[in-house]
Scaffold this motif. Sequence first.
Motif, short mmCIF file in Angstrom:
data_model
loop_
_atom_site.label_atom_id
_atom_site.label_comp_id
_atom_site.label_asym_id
_atom_site.label_seq_id
_atom_site.Cartn_x
_atom_site.Cartn_y
_atom_site.Cartn_z
N LEU A 1 5.09 6.32 5.71
CA LEU A 1 5.58 5.93 4.38
C LEU A 1 6.96 5.31 4.48
N THR A 2 7.81 5.88 5.32
CA THR A 2 9.17 5.36 5.47
C THR A 2 9.12 3.92 5.97
N ARG A 3 8.23 3.65 6.93
CA ARG A 3 8.10 2.27 7.42
C ARG A 3 7.52 1.36 6.34
N MET A 4 6.68 1.91 5.47
CA MET A 4 6.05 1.11 4.41
C MET A 4 7.02 0.80 3.27
N MET A 5 8.21 1.39 3.31
CA MET A 5 9.20 1.11 2.26
C MET A 5 9.71 -0.32 2.33
N ASP A 6 9.55 -0.95 3.49
CA ASP A 6 9.96 -2.36 3.62
C ASP A 6 9.08 -3.29 2.79
N GLU A 7 7.90 -2.82 2.43
CA GLU A 7 6.94 -3.70 1.77
C GLU A 7 7.17 -3.73 0.26
N VAL A 8 6.72 -4.81 -0.39
CA VAL A 8 7.06 -5.07 -1.79
C VAL A 8 6.51 -4.00 -2.74
N ASN A 9 5.24 -3.69 -2.61
CA ASN A 9 4.60 -2.75 -3.53
C ASN A 9 5.23 -1.36 -3.42
N PRO A 10 5.76 -0.83 -4.53
CA PRO A 10 6.38 0.51 -4.47
C PRO A 10 5.36 1.63 -4.35
N ASN A 11 4.08 1.28 -4.56
CA ASN A 11 3.03 2.30 -4.51
C ASN A 11 2.15 2.12 -3.28
N THR A 12 1.49 3.20 -2.92
CA THR A 12 0.44 3.10 -1.90
C THR A 12 -0.69 4.02 -2.34
N SER A 13 -1.76 4.02 -1.57
CA SER A 13 -2.90 4.87 -1.89
C SER A 13 -3.27 5.66 -0.64
N SER A 14 -4.04 6.73 -0.83
CA SER A 14 -4.50 7.49 0.32
C SER A 14 -5.38 6.59 1.20
N LYS A 15 -6.04 5.61 0.58
CA LYS A 15 -6.88 4.69 1.35
C LYS A 15 -6.02 3.82 2.28
N GLU A 16 -4.96 3.23 1.70
CA GLU A 16 -4.09 2.37 2.50
C GLU A 16 -3.40 3.17 3.61
N LEU A 17 -2.85 4.31 3.23
CA LEU A 17 -2.15 5.15 4.21
C LEU A 17 -3.13 5.59 5.31
N GLY A 18 -4.32 5.96 4.90
CA GLY A 18 -5.34 6.39 5.86
C GLY A 18 -5.70 5.29 6.84
N GLU A 19 -5.82 4.07 6.32
CA GLU A 19 -6.16 2.96 7.21
C GLU A 19 -5.06 2.71 8.24
N ARG A 20 -3.82 2.85 7.81
CA ARG A 20 -2.71 2.66 8.76
C ARG A 20 -2.69 3.71 9.85
N LEU A 21 -3.14 4.92 9.48
CA LEU A 21 -2.99 6.05 10.39
C LEU A 21 -4.28 6.41 11.12
#
Lengths: 205, 205
Positions: free
Chosen positions: B21-41
Amino acid sequence: MASTDIPDIVISRLPIYLRALTRMMDEVNPNTSSKELGERLGISSAQIRKDLSHFGEFGKQGTGYDKKKLIDQLRRILKVEREWDVALVGAGAIGHALAHYNGFLDRGFRIAMIFDSDPHKIGTQLNGFEVYDVARMSELLPPNGIVLAMLAVPAEAAQLVANQLVEAGIKGILSYAPINIAVPETVRVQDIDPVAQLQRITYYV
Amino acid sequence: MASTDIPDIVISRLPIYLRALTRMMDEVNPNTSSKELGERLGISSAQIRKDLSHFGEFGKQGTGYDKKKLIDQLRRILKVEREWDVALVGAGAIGHALAHYNGFLDRGFRIAMIFDSDPHKIGTQLNGFEVYDVARMSELLPPNGIVLAMLAVPAEAAQLVANQLVEAGIKGILSYAPINIAVPETVRVQDIDPVAQLQRITYYV
């Protein structure tokens, strides 16, 4: 013994059992029990018996486990009855510590080649190994039969270098970069992140 | 939120979520989903939702997780909304790499004191820190409020030094020694053993 049937958490404990049993070989009694092993490891004996039951029958009611035999079987399951050549990528402080670490050899691994991208490091020696240019991984790794790598490069470079390792035929990566590395499903990554481990500790403190 | 109710395997994943999540803070969208996070991990979204559900309600149906908020909550759960001073014991190759590692500070930790038992190292400087005699841990750690230690000593010395750390009031130990360290139940140990991780990889290769 289809690998997909066995939970990864079980697999993650096998090296710990192997490590403890190997140290227990110094002791007189050639046998041990799930109770004794569990006490040493802070794991319940039931858990140990359940974990090992995935791989067949090991112990005997009453006499327990023959340590030497169980070690041999765990080595075979984990495929470390042979010795694996490993590429070390990154000749910085962590790479330096890994290159000098003497705990690999008797547990199935040998650092066989070292790579870095820094022109100041390429061509120098690290613990008797020449440091090669990372650009040469695809050329040098396959002919040497190297399918494992330890990745000790800065986080910013880790994904790119991981991609290059995959292109070079690497099947397993031990990563010291504190990021999640994306690889094809045929490649296995484990990461070692001291901060993640410290955070897991502070939760309990 | 009784810590004993939550499986340790869940706790072990929280730092990984926080890291991603900390690395994803660089990205524009302030939100994420369990789906997106799951795909990254490479973790299922159901697993992530289940893990987080142990700690209350985080996401909203439809909009997902506010990354910043989830980061703050994970930091609080893991107790790294504050900064922890850590003692480093062992000024050899691994200790050297840890002393120079710049990934601790922004994730909740700071190496505050360094110890070694080697007379040749005691009194020298390592990355700006004086290396103290391990014999002084009981004298120096408590007044400095240090309850965490990283143990980077040879396997043969690790249990003895761990005992000394416990006597000095340490509550959590990150150990680089490839052995199982015995500590009282009030002390938490995590070990980092590259060979155990490599063996976990070779099982699958």
